[in-house]
Design a protein around this motif. Structure first.
Motif, PDB file in Angstrom:
ATOM      1  N   HIS A 263     -25.148  -3.410   8.384  1.00  8.00           N
ATOM      2  CA  HIS A 263     -25.894  -1.802   8.184  1.00  8.00           C
ATOM      3  C   HIS A 263     -24.988  -0.679   8.421  1.00  8.00           C
ATOM      4  CE1 HIS A 263     -29.705  -4.670   9.458  1.00  8.00           C
ATOM      5  NE2 HIS A 263     -29.347  -4.637   8.285  1.00  8.00           N
ATOM      6  N   ARG A 264     -23.653  -0.817   8.719  1.00  8.34           N
ATOM      7  CA  ARG A 264     -22.836   0.143   8.930  1.00  8.34           C
ATOM      8  C   ARG A 264     -21.560  -0.248   8.010  1.00  8.34           C
ATOM      9  NH1 ARG A 264     -21.840   0.419  14.769  1.00  8.34           N
ATOM     10  NH2 ARG A 264     -22.520  -1.851  14.825  1.00  8.34           N
ATOM     11  N   TRP A 265     -21.009   0.546   7.261  1.00  7.27           N
ATOM     12  CA  TRP A 265     -19.858   0.191   6.360  1.00  7.27           C
ATOM     13  C   TRP A 265     -18.794   1.043   6.382  1.00  7.27           C
ATOM     14  CZ3 TRP A 265     -20.060  -3.339   1.830  1.00  7.27           C
ATOM     15  CH2 TRP A 265     -21.383  -4.348   1.954  1.00  7.27           C
ATOM     16  N   THR A 266     -17.755   0.709   6.555  1.00  8.85           N
ATOM     17  CA  THR A 266     -16.505   1.419   6.258  1.00  8.85           C
ATOM     18  C   THR A 266     -15.524   1.018   5.290  1.00  8.85           C
ATOM     19  OG1 THR A 266     -16.403   1.781   8.769  1.00  8.85           O
ATOM     20  CG2 THR A 266     -14.402   2.233   7.646  1.00  8.85           C
ATOM     21  N   LEU A 267     -14.801   1.783   4.394  1.00 11.86           N
ATOM     22  CA  LEU A 267     -14.132   1.495   3.569  1.00 11.86           C
ATOM     23  C   LEU A 267     -12.720   2.037   3.841  1.00 11.86           C
ATOM     24  CD1 LEU A 267     -13.960  -0.463   0.731  1.00 11.86           C
ATOM     25  CD2 LEU A 267     -14.325   1.520  -0.454  1.00 11.86           C
ATOM     26  N   LEU A 268     -11.750   1.267   3.851  1.00  9.13           N
ATOM     27  CA  LEU A 268     -10.375   1.805   4.340  1.00  9.13           C
ATOM     28  C   LEU A 268      -9.216   2.264   2.913  1.00  9.13           C
ATOM     29  CD1 LEU A 268      -9.448  -0.414   7.459  1.00  9.13           C
ATOM     30  CD2 LEU A 268     -10.492   2.011   7.213  1.00  9.13           C
ATOM     31  N   ALA A 269      -8.511   3.035   3.096  1.00  5.49           N
ATOM     32  CA  ALA A 269      -7.426   3.314   2.384  1.00  5.49           C
ATOM     33  C   ALA A 269      -7.720   3.309   0.693  1.00  5.49           C
ATOM     34  CB  ALA A 269      -6.389   2.012   2.431  1.00  5.49           C
ATOM     35  N   VAL A 270      -8.867   4.105   0.574  1.00  3.44           N
ATOM     36  CA  VAL A 270      -9.177   4.394  -0.959  1.00  3.44           C
ATOM     37  C   VAL A 270      -8.245   5.355  -1.548  1.00  3.44           C
ATOM     38  CG1 VAL A 270     -11.201   5.324  -2.296  1.00  3.44           C
ATOM     39  CG2 VAL A 270     -11.544   4.141  -0.089  1.00  3.44           C
ATOM     40  N   PRO A 271      -7.714   4.701  -2.734  1.00  2.00           N
ATOM     41  CA  PRO A 271      -6.592   5.789  -3.375  1.00  2.00           C
ATOM     42  C   PRO A 271      -7.273   6.727  -4.324  1.00  2.00           C
ATOM     43  CG  PRO A 271      -6.682   3.424  -4.330  1.00  2.00           C
ATOM     44  CD  PRO A 271      -7.708   3.563  -3.132  1.00  2.00           C
ATOM     45  N   PRO A 272      -6.469   7.469  -4.881  1.00  2.00           N
ATOM     46  CA  PRO A 272      -6.755   8.358  -6.132  1.00  2.00           C
ATOM     47  C   PRO A 272      -7.513   7.087  -7.193  1.00  2.00           C
ATOM     48  CG  PRO A 272      -4.916   9.218  -5.008  1.00  2.00           C
ATOM     49  CD  PRO A 272      -5.145   7.920  -4.386  1.00  2.00           C
ATOM     50  N   LEU A 273      -8.359   7.311  -7.570  1.00  2.00           N
ATOM     51  CA  LEU A 273      -9.018   6.357  -8.571  1.00  2.00           C
ATOM     52  C   LEU A 273      -8.370   6.321  -9.886  1.00  2.00           C
ATOM     53  CD1 LEU A 273     -12.786   6.659  -7.898  1.00  2.00           C
ATOM     54  CD2 LEU A 273     -11.253   5.053  -6.949  1.00  2.00           C
ATOM     55  N   ARG A 274      -7.565   7.187 -10.459  1.00  2.00           N
ATOM     56  CA  ARG A 274      -6.755   7.365 -11.398  1.00  2.00           C
ATOM     57  C   ARG A 274      -5.734   6.297 -11.271  1.00  2.00           C
ATOM     58  NH1 ARG A 274      -6.197  12.121  -8.679  1.00  2.00           N
ATOM     59  NH2 ARG A 274      -4.226  12.406  -7.572  1.00  2.00           N
ATOM     60  N   GLU A 275      -5.309   6.122 -10.102  1.00  2.00           N
ATOM     61  CA  GLU A 275      -4.204   5.185  -9.904  1.00  2.00           C
ATOM     62  C   GLU A 275      -4.673   3.630  -9.820  1.00  2.00           C
ATOM     63  OE1 GLU A 275      -2.351   6.313  -6.194  1.00  2.00           O
ATOM     64  OE2 GLU A 275      -1.639   8.409  -6.848  1.00  2.00           O
ATOM     65  N   VAL A 276      -5.703   3.284  -9.727  1.00  2.00           N
ATOM     66  CA  VAL A 276      -6.308   2.051  -9.939  1.00  2.00           C
ATOM     67  C   VAL A 276      -6.775   1.475 -11.476  1.00  2.00           C
ATOM     68  CG1 VAL A 276      -6.581   2.233  -7.309  1.00  2.00           C
ATOM     69  CG2 VAL A 276      -8.516   2.433  -9.183  1.00  2.00           C
ATOM     70  N   PRO A 277      -7.054   0.204 -11.562  1.00  2.00           N
ATOM     71  CA  PRO A 277      -7.687  -0.300 -12.795  1.00  2.00           C
ATOM     72  C   PRO A 277      -9.214   0.303 -13.062  1.00  2.00           C
ATOM     73  CG  PRO A 277      -6.392  -2.011 -11.698  1.00  2.00           C
ATOM     74  CD  PRO A 277      -6.423  -0.833 -10.745  1.00  2.00           C
ATOM     75  N   PRO A 278      -9.565   0.597 -14.014  1.00  2.00           N
ATOM     76  CA  PRO A 278     -11.003   1.058 -14.135  1.00  2.00           C
ATOM     77  C   PRO A 278     -11.949  -0.064 -13.643  1.00  2.00           C
ATOM     78  CG  PRO A 278      -9.685   1.346 -16.276  1.00  2.00           C
ATOM     79  CD  PRO A 278      -8.822   0.429 -15.414  1.00  2.00           C
ATOM     80  N   ASP A 279     -11.670  -1.432 -13.656  1.00  2.00           N
ATOM     81  CA  ASP A 279     -12.854  -2.014 -12.874  1.00  2.00           C
ATOM     82  C   ASP A 279     -12.847  -1.917 -11.544  1.00  2.00           C
ATOM     83  OD1 ASP A 279     -10.230  -3.264 -13.194  1.00  2.00           O
ATOM     84  OD2 ASP A 279     -11.128  -5.285 -12.539  1.00  2.00           O
ATOM     85  N   TRP A 280     -11.768  -1.497 -10.882  1.00  2.00           N
ATOM     86  CA  TRP A 280     -11.850  -1.259  -9.345  1.00  2.00           C
ATOM     87  C   TRP A 280     -12.711  -0.051  -9.162  1.00  2.00           C
ATOM     88  CZ3 TRP A 280      -6.557  -2.317  -6.338  1.00  2.00           C
ATOM     89  CH2 TRP A 280      -6.106  -3.721  -6.656  1.00  2.00           C
ATOM     90  N   ALA A 281     -12.231   1.174  -9.961  1.00  2.00           N
ATOM     91  CA  ALA A 281     -13.259   2.201  -9.953  1.00  2.00           C
ATOM     92  C   ALA A 281     -14.663   2.025 -10.149  1.00  2.00           C
ATOM     93  CB  ALA A 281     -12.743   3.303 -10.660  1.00  2.00           C
TER      94      ALA A 281
END
Length: 340
Positions: A263-281
Motif C-alpha cells: 500500500h506504499r510504493w517507492t520507485l528509485l533511479a527513474v532516468p529521463p524517459l527519452r533515455e530508455v526504450p519505449p516499452d520501459w516508459a
C-alpha cells in the motif's frame, strides 16, 4: 481527478448536463439510451464529473470501473469462462449503466479484445459512459494498426455521443495538498553522486518513519510462475528500482495484483524517459495509472524534474497524463532529505 476541491468551469458544466440527460426524472438510467464518450486532456475534471453523475444515479444496476482494472479482470474472466460474452455477464451482472474511467486503446492485441467488448455492450443495449484522453478518432494511434480499429471507432460514434471536456486549466496544477493517498508521496529530485542504497535508506525513513527493512532483493511472485525483483520490502511498503520493475516484461495487471499486498510504493533511479526504450516508459505510464487509481502513496526518485523527465520522448501514449499526475506529488530536493 482524484477527490479534492470542486471547481466547475463551463466545460465541466456542459459535460455534467450531457450526462444528466441520460437519466429520467427519478434519476434512473433511461432505457436503451445513447451513451456518452467524454474526452479531453488530463486534469480537466472528466473523472470528477463522471463520478458525481454516477453517485447521483438512483439505481443498484450500475457499475463503475477504472479501465485498467476492468480490462485485467476481463482477460482473466474470458480465459476462465471461454468467451467475452460470458466474461462481460460475470463482471457486469445486470447493470444497465456502465462507466469506464480512462478508456484507451494503445495495443493492437488489446484493440481486438476491446472491439469484442464494445460489440457485446452495444448489442446488449447497456448505457455506456466513458472518459478518455483521446477523441474516438485518435484511439489506437499507431499508424501501423489504426486502420484495423476504424470499424470499432465507427461503432463508438454510432452508439455514443461525443462530448469534449477540455478547458484551459489542468486542475491538478492547483496544488491541493492531502496527507493520504497518492499525493501523500513525494517526487524526490536526486543529487548526483548519491548511490541507490543510500537513496533507499533515505526514502524508507522519509516515507515510513521507521528504519529500513532488512530484506533486500526480494523476488515477488506475480503469477504464472513469474517474479519481479523488489529492492526492499518492509511490511506493506515496497521499493523497486526503475530498471527492475519497468525494464522487465511486467504489465498493468501485475501492478494491480501487487497493490493488494503493498500500500506504499517507492520507485528509485527513474532516468529521463527519452533515455530508455519505449516499452520501459510505457510501463511507467501503466504503473502510475494503477497507483493513482488505487490512491496509494507513491514516491518517485528521479534525476530530472517532471517537465524534463517526460520531454523528448517519442510517441508514448498517455505520457501527458503521467506527467500531470507526477506533477501533483510534492517536490523535494533529496539534499534537503539527507540533512533533515
Amino acid at each position: 481527478m482524484n477527490s479534492g476541491t470542486v471547481v466547475l468551469d463551463p466545460a465541466q458544466v456542459a459535460a455534467a448536463d450531457a450526462l444528466a440527460a441520460l437519466l429520467d426524472r427519478h434519476a434512473r438510467p433511461r432505457k436503451r439510451h445513447r451513451g456518452i464518450y467524454l474526452h479531453g486532456r488530463p486534469g480537466r475534471g472528466k473523472t470528477m464529473v463522471m463520478d458525481r453523475f454516477f453517485a447521483s444515479v438512483d439505481s443498484d444496476r450500475k457499475r463503475r470501473f477504472h479501465f485498467h482494472s476492468f480490462f485485467a479482470a476481463l482477460h482473466t474472466a474470458a480465459n476462465e469462462l471461454g468467451s467475452i460474452e460470458r466474461a462481460v455477464a460475470a463482471l457486469l451482472a445486470d447493470a444497465d449503466l456502465v462507466c469506464f474511467d480512462e478508456f484507451h486503446v494503445n495495443d493492437i492485441g488489446d484493440a481486438m479484445l476491446v472491439a469484442r467488448l464494445l460489440d457485446t455492450l452495444f448489442a446488449q443495449r447497456r448505457t455506456l459512459v466513458v472518459t478518455s484522453n483521446y477523441p474516438p478518432r485518435d484511439l489506437l494511434p499507431n499508424p501501423l494498426f489504426h486502420d484495423r480499429f476504424v470499424p470499432t471507432i465507427e461503432r463508438i460514434l454510432a452508439n455514443l455521443d461525443v462530448v469534449t471536456l477540455d478547458g484551459p486549466l489542468d486542475y491538478r496544477t492547483l496544488g491541493t495538498r492531502r496527507d493520504s493517498g497518492f499525493v501523500s508521496g513525494a517526487y524526490i529530485l536526486e543529487v548526483s553522486g548519491i548511490d541507490a542504497g543510500h537513496r533507499s535508506g533515505i526514502d524508507t525513513v522519509h516515507r515510513t518513519g521507521a528504519e529500513a527493512g532488512d530484506r533486500t532483493g526480494v523476488d515477488l511472485p506475480i503469477g504464472n510462475g513469474r517474479t519481479v525483483r523488489a529492492h526492499t520490502v518492509d511490511a506493506d511498503a515496497v521499493t523497486f528500482d526503475f530498471e527492475q520493475l519497468c525494464g522487465t516484461p511486467t504489465s498493468a495487471a501485475d501492478y494491480l495484483a501487487l497493490t493488494s499486498r503493498f500500500h506504499r510504493w517507492t520507485l528509485l533511479a527513474v532516468p529521463p524517459l527519452r533515455e530508455v526504450p519505449p516499452d520501459w516508459a510505457m510501463r511507467l505510464v501503466n504503473l502510475i495509472d494503477v497507483l493513482y487509481d488505487a490512491d496509494l502513496p507513491c514516491t518517485i526518485h528521479a534525476r530530472e524534474l517532471v517537465t524534463e523527465l517526460t520531454t523528448g520522448v517519442p510517441a508514448i501514449p498517455d505520457l501527458a497524463r503521467t506527467a500531470s499526475r507526477l506533477g501533483e506529488l510534492p517536490l523535494i530536493d533529496d539534499a534537503i532529505v539527507r540533512t533533515a
